[in-house]
Motif scaffolding. Structure first.
Motif, PDB file in Angstrom:
ATOM      1  N   THR A  56      14.422   6.358  -9.410  1.00  0.00           N
ATOM      2  CA  THR A  56      13.822   6.992  -8.244  1.00  0.00           C
ATOM      3  C   THR A  56      12.641   6.191  -7.715  1.00  0.00           C
ATOM      4  O   THR A  56      12.262   6.338  -6.567  1.00  0.00           O
ATOM      5  CB  THR A  56      13.364   8.419  -8.627  1.00  0.00           C
ATOM      6  OG1 THR A  56      14.513   9.165  -9.027  1.00  0.00           O
ATOM      7  CG2 THR A  56      12.692   9.137  -7.476  1.00  0.00           C
ATOM      8  N   PHE A  57      12.050   5.345  -8.559  1.00  0.00           N
ATOM      9  CA  PHE A  57      10.822   4.651  -8.199  1.00  0.00           C
ATOM     10  C   PHE A  57      10.936   3.146  -8.429  1.00  0.00           C
ATOM     11  O   PHE A  57      11.661   2.684  -9.303  1.00  0.00           O
ATOM     12  CB  PHE A  57       9.637   5.178  -9.027  1.00  0.00           C
ATOM     13  CG  PHE A  57       9.371   6.628  -8.836  1.00  0.00           C
ATOM     14  CD1 PHE A  57       8.563   7.070  -7.806  1.00  0.00           C
ATOM     15  CD2 PHE A  57       9.944   7.569  -9.672  1.00  0.00           C
ATOM     16  CE1 PHE A  57       8.329   8.424  -7.614  1.00  0.00           C
ATOM     17  CE2 PHE A  57       9.724   8.918  -9.495  1.00  0.00           C
ATOM     18  CZ  PHE A  57       8.912   9.348  -8.457  1.00  0.00           C
ATOM     19  N   GLY A  58      10.166   2.422  -7.641  1.00  0.00           N
ATOM     20  CA  GLY A  58       9.994   0.991  -7.820  1.00  0.00           C
ATOM     21  C   GLY A  58       8.621   0.599  -7.318  1.00  0.00           C
ATOM     22  O   GLY A  58       7.872   1.425  -6.789  1.00  0.00           O
ATOM     23  N   LYS A  59       8.276  -0.681  -7.449  1.00  0.00           N
ATOM     24  CA  LYS A  59       6.946  -1.140  -7.057  1.00  0.00           C
ATOM     25  C   LYS A  59       7.029  -2.504  -6.399  1.00  0.00           C
ATOM     26  O   LYS A  59       7.884  -3.322  -6.738  1.00  0.00           O
ATOM     27  CB  LYS A  59       6.023  -1.220  -8.280  1.00  0.00           C
ATOM     28  CG  LYS A  59       5.816   0.098  -8.989  1.00  0.00           C
ATOM     29  CD  LYS A  59       5.115  -0.091 -10.315  1.00  0.00           C
ATOM     30  CE  LYS A  59       5.108   1.208 -11.108  1.00  0.00           C
ATOM     31  NZ  LYS A  59       4.564   1.013 -12.465  1.00  0.00           N
ATOM     32  N   GLU A  60       6.109  -2.713  -5.459  1.00  0.00           N
ATOM     33  CA  GLU A  60       5.963  -4.002  -4.812  1.00  0.00           C
ATOM     34  C   GLU A  60       4.480  -4.343  -4.750  1.00  0.00           C
ATOM     35  O   GLU A  60       3.627  -3.461  -4.805  1.00  0.00           O
ATOM     36  CB  GLU A  60       6.491  -3.963  -3.374  1.00  0.00           C
ATOM     37  CG  GLU A  60       7.991  -3.850  -3.240  1.00  0.00           C
ATOM     38  CD  GLU A  60       8.407  -3.942  -1.779  1.00  0.00           C
ATOM     39  OE1 GLU A  60       9.407  -4.618  -1.514  1.00  0.00           O
ATOM     40  OE2 GLU A  60       7.725  -3.350  -0.921  1.00  0.00           O
ATOM     41  N   ILE A  61       4.165  -5.610  -4.609  1.00  0.00           N
ATOM     42  CA  ILE A  61       2.783  -6.002  -4.400  1.00  0.00           C
ATOM     43  C   ILE A  61       2.337  -5.482  -3.030  1.00  0.00           C
ATOM     44  O   ILE A  61       3.014  -5.666  -2.026  1.00  0.00           O
ATOM     45  CB  ILE A  61       2.623  -7.529  -4.450  1.00  0.00           C
ATOM     46  CG1 ILE A  61       3.026  -8.040  -5.839  1.00  0.00           C
ATOM     47  CG2 ILE A  61       1.199  -7.933  -4.122  1.00  0.00           C
ATOM     48  CD1 ILE A  61       2.144  -7.530  -6.958  1.00  0.00           C
ATOM     49  N   SER A  62       1.183  -4.823  -2.999  1.00  0.00           N
ATOM     50  CA  SER A  62       0.725  -4.197  -1.759  1.00  0.00           C
ATOM     51  C   SER A  62      -0.206  -5.075  -0.944  1.00  0.00           C
ATOM     52  O   SER A  62      -0.403  -4.845   0.248  1.00  0.00           O
ATOM     53  CB  SER A  62      -0.014  -2.892  -2.086  1.00  0.00           C
ATOM     54  OG  SER A  62      -1.236  -3.172  -2.752  1.00  0.00           O
ATOM     55  N   GLY A  63      -0.823  -6.062  -1.581  1.00  0.00           N
ATOM     56  CA  GLY A  63      -1.819  -6.859  -0.890  1.00  0.00           C
ATOM     57  C   GLY A  63      -3.183  -6.216  -0.891  1.00  0.00           C
ATOM     58  O   GLY A  63      -4.119  -6.697  -0.252  1.00  0.00           O
ATOM     59  N   SER A  64      -3.349  -5.109  -1.645  1.00  0.00           N
ATOM     60  CA  SER A  64      -4.635  -4.421  -1.705  1.00  0.00           C
ATOM     61  C   SER A  64      -5.678  -5.309  -2.366  1.00  0.00           C
ATOM     62  O   SER A  64      -5.380  -6.063  -3.292  1.00  0.00           O
ATOM     63  CB  SER A  64      -4.487  -3.127  -2.510  1.00  0.00           C
ATOM     64  OG  SER A  64      -5.742  -2.565  -2.779  1.00  0.00           O
ATOM     65  N   THR A  65      -6.914  -5.194  -1.898  1.00  0.00           N
ATOM     66  CA  THR A  65      -8.014  -5.961  -2.486  1.00  0.00           C
ATOM     67  C   THR A  65      -8.917  -5.094  -3.346  1.00  0.00           C
ATOM     68  O   THR A  65      -9.967  -5.545  -3.785  1.00  0.00           O
ATOM     69  CB  THR A  65      -8.875  -6.600  -1.369  1.00  0.00           C
ATOM     70  OG1 THR A  65      -9.401  -5.565  -0.543  1.00  0.00           O
ATOM     71  CG2 THR A  65      -8.055  -7.560  -0.547  1.00  0.00           C
TER      72      THR A  65
END
Length: 663
Positions: free
Chosen positions: A155-164
């Motif tokens: 149901t879930f996955g993750k990606e790099i968000s670019g958050s600082t």
């Protein structure tokens, strides 16, 4: 009963007897044990064995025999709180990036320990609030099932968000099945949910979480958070400077307008905000209120919220060793054993809470724990946190905060109320309970189910920082007294004897439940009324041991009940022998599991996208699935693909059959 969205793995065993959970033998991890100084950690934070040096006990002993005069009628008590109602005062804030580990792989596979823990809170308080969100909600995106970025069946996955931001938040990908997971949990235990609308892009609003949440969760959805800590948006690169409280307030209006155009949103009046942190020189809630926020949007708000951690461990967790400015846990340990610090902390939000009362809104501490960025070893994972959170919860309630949500991350934080085992150990290790969870259990009993509980700080023992006490009223009458002893002293010299007197007379006897541990350093051997959840890697969410309630005769002639309180320890004194909380122990309607098969799942994750949040370093992505903080599991970590091992189990409850995860 809401059926699971997926039918995969369901077996026709309705009405079958439940087998007891099988707990497999554990393989110990390398541990670091220190006395005083904080040594380098060699294992995941949730299982770390760092011990600090307790503050010295008073010598000679402090005034350990003192009296508290209590008033029987709440109407005669000056400064008493509002009546607290609804679910348990303490609920839980679960970082979106660890929903799989805490709630379940998908809507057909639910985590039994989580169900059991929530059932135990429900038994005492009638229900519990759970928030799915945190830093990860700001970049969360709903995708279709089968999206190539998700592993099959997930149901879930993750990606790099670019958050600082400090915790280098990933972007969470989720499917509609997330809402079925939540709703199926609510069909088994009385959990009500908060969700968060992504606020990283106020031009192209992503309101799918509001649309599907309302459609699928219905009345089990109680609020939608509009922005998570917007006072940090410039710092984290989500807005360009200047970004002011007025800008935030304007964007709330734009969001309301946008939501009103969606045919799938049936209720635009369930937002919560402003959810500011108020840290350092950032905005405070009052700064947002000054923009006309409440006058403009009160009808659209179901609660007023803030988020606050009393300290942070960010430099130590996310910077190279030796970076100046890191908080030393030993130095701040006394702050967590000091009632004065607790009253100051809660008092910083009294004005906000009273503003909420003025507008007839609940005031919720929407995300909190011992310290941001994962907490502190030797504080957040010990009995210190239990006593601190219990005192802080009662103090917040006294100052008209209506609820507070304890934050939950992954295996790489110290402060978790509960932690699922590392994925590659789920076939033979169970969950681990965090000491702070006991505070949620105890405060649920202290408030009870009457929806009338009122709290007052008695400023006991001449306002001693070591021995706070509260009186609790239900239905307008004295119900309980809560007595603390923060002192760590195994000699008995600082054990307390508290003389309680009541205008109108004491009963012939009182009943007492004790929250105890050998030391403020204790991590596992913690008991509430004689019962415990068990050692690390051995928790299934059910209390173990026999209920132990102490009956103490009172001196009716002299109008006094003398209550012993060990050092350290806590006593909850019941003035009515018929109080239903006296007989509550393990909730009868919890969930036993039995493994019917064990097989290795071939689902694989590319470590490049296994990021986490509220305490996880993107530079450590390759080290572990299912964590929300920095660090790595040293034994078994791989630079290649991470395989996930699952144990399938069967659950029968209320005539329905579910497949759940045994972990």
């Amino acid at each position: 009963m809401v059926l699971p969205k997926y039918g995969v793995g369901l077996l026709s065993l309705a009405g079958a007897a439940l087998a007891q959970v099988t707990i497999y033998g554990q393989t110990p991890l390398a541990q670091t044990k220190t006395d005083g100084s904080w040594a380098a950690m060699t294992t995941l934070a949730a299982y770390n064995d760092t011990f600090l040096t307790p503050p010295a006990a008073p010598n000679p002993a402090a005034s350990n025999n003192f009296a508290i005069q209590l008033t029987k009628d709440a109407a005669q008590v000056e400064g008493i709180s509002i009546a607290h109602n609804g679910p348990s005062f303490y609920g839980f804030s679960i970082e979106m990036s660890v929903i799989t580990q805490i709630l379940g792989k998908n809507s057909s596979y639910l985590q039994v320990p989580f169900l059991n823990l929530m059932a135990n809170i429900q038994e005492r308080a009638g229900g519990v609030y759970v928030r799915l969100g945190g830093n990860t909600q700001e970049f969360a995106t709903m995708v279709e099932e089968g999206d190539s970025r998700l592993s099959p069946g997930h149901t879930f996955g993750k990606e790099i968000s670019g958050s600082t931001q400090t915790t280098l938040t990933p972007a969470v990908l989720y499917t509609r099945d997330m809402f079925y997971i939540a709703n199926n949990i609510s069909s088994l235990v009385n959990v009500k949910w908060f969700l968060g609308i992504p606020f990283n892009d106020s031009v192209n609003w992503r309101i799918g979480i509001a649309e599907e949440g309302q459609q699928i969760l219905g009345t089990n959805l109680v609020g939608l958070q509009a922005a998570n800590e917007p006072d940090f948006y410039v710092t984290f690169g989500r807005r360009t400077a200047p970004y002011t409280p007025a800008d935030y307030s304007r964007e709330i209006g734009e969001l309301i307008d946008y939501m009103g155009k969606s045919p799938k949103i049936t209720n635009t009046k369930m937002l919560i905000g402003p959810s500011v942190s108020g840290q350092n020189d950032n905005w405070h809630a009052q700064d947002v209120f000054a923009t006309g926020f409440l006058d403009d949007y009160a009808d659209y708000l179901v609660a007023i919220t803030v988020e606050h951690y009393p300290n942070n461990n960010c430099i130590a967790m996310y910077s190279p060793a030796g970076t100046p400015g890191a908080v030393v846990p030993q130095d701040v340990l006394p702050d967590y054993l000091n009632h004065g610090k607790v009253t100051d902390l809660a008092g910083s939000y009294t004005q906000d809470a009273n503003t909420a009362v003025k507008y007839n809104k609940p005031f919720i501490m929407f995300e909190m724990n011992t310290a941001s960025c994962g907490g502190f070893p030797g504080i957040s994972d010990t009995f210190t946190s239990t006593l601190w959170a219990l005192d802080y919860g009662l103090q917040m309630a006294f100052q008209n905060t209506t609820h507070a949500l304890l934050h939950v991350g992954g295996q790489n934080v110290y402060y978790n109320p509960f932690t699922a085992p590392p994925t590659n150990q789920s076939a033979y290790n169970e969950w681990t309970i965090g000491p702070i969870f006991y505070s949620a259990l105890v405060i649920a009993e202290a408030f009870g189910k009457s929806n009338t509980a009122q709290i007052v700080d008695r400023y006991a023992n001449e306002g001693s920082a070591n021995t706070p006490a509260y009186a609790i009223y239900e239905n307008g009458v004295l119900s309980k007294a809560a007595l603390f002893n923060y002192i760590d002293d195994d000699t008995g010299n600082n054990d307390l004897t508290v003389a309680l007197t009541v205008d109108g007379g004491v009963p012939s006897s009182v009943s007492v439940k004790y929250l105890l541990a050998p030391s403020i350093n204790e991590k596992r051997n913690i008991t509430w009324a004689g019962q415990t959840f068990g050692e690390k890697f051995k928790v299934d969410g059910r209390l173990r041991g026999d209920l132990n309630v102490t009956n103490i005769p009172c001196d009716a002639t002299n109008n006094v009940c003398r209550i012993p309180v060990p050092s350290p320890g806590f006593a909850l004194v019941f003035f009515s022998s018929s109080d239903e909380q006296l007989t509550i122990s393990q909730a009868p309607h919890t969930f036993a599991t039995t493994a019917y098969s064990k097989a290795h799942n071939t689902v694989q994750y590319d470590p490049a996208v296994v990021a986490t949040s509220n305490g996880h370093n993107a530079g450590l992505l390759a080290q572990k699935l299912g964590s929300t903080s920095p660090g790595a599991l040293k034994n078994g970590a791989s630079a290649g693909l991470v395989s996930v091992a699952l144990t399938a189990v069967v659950l029968s409850f209320g005539g329905a059959v579910w497949t759940v995860l045994s972990s």
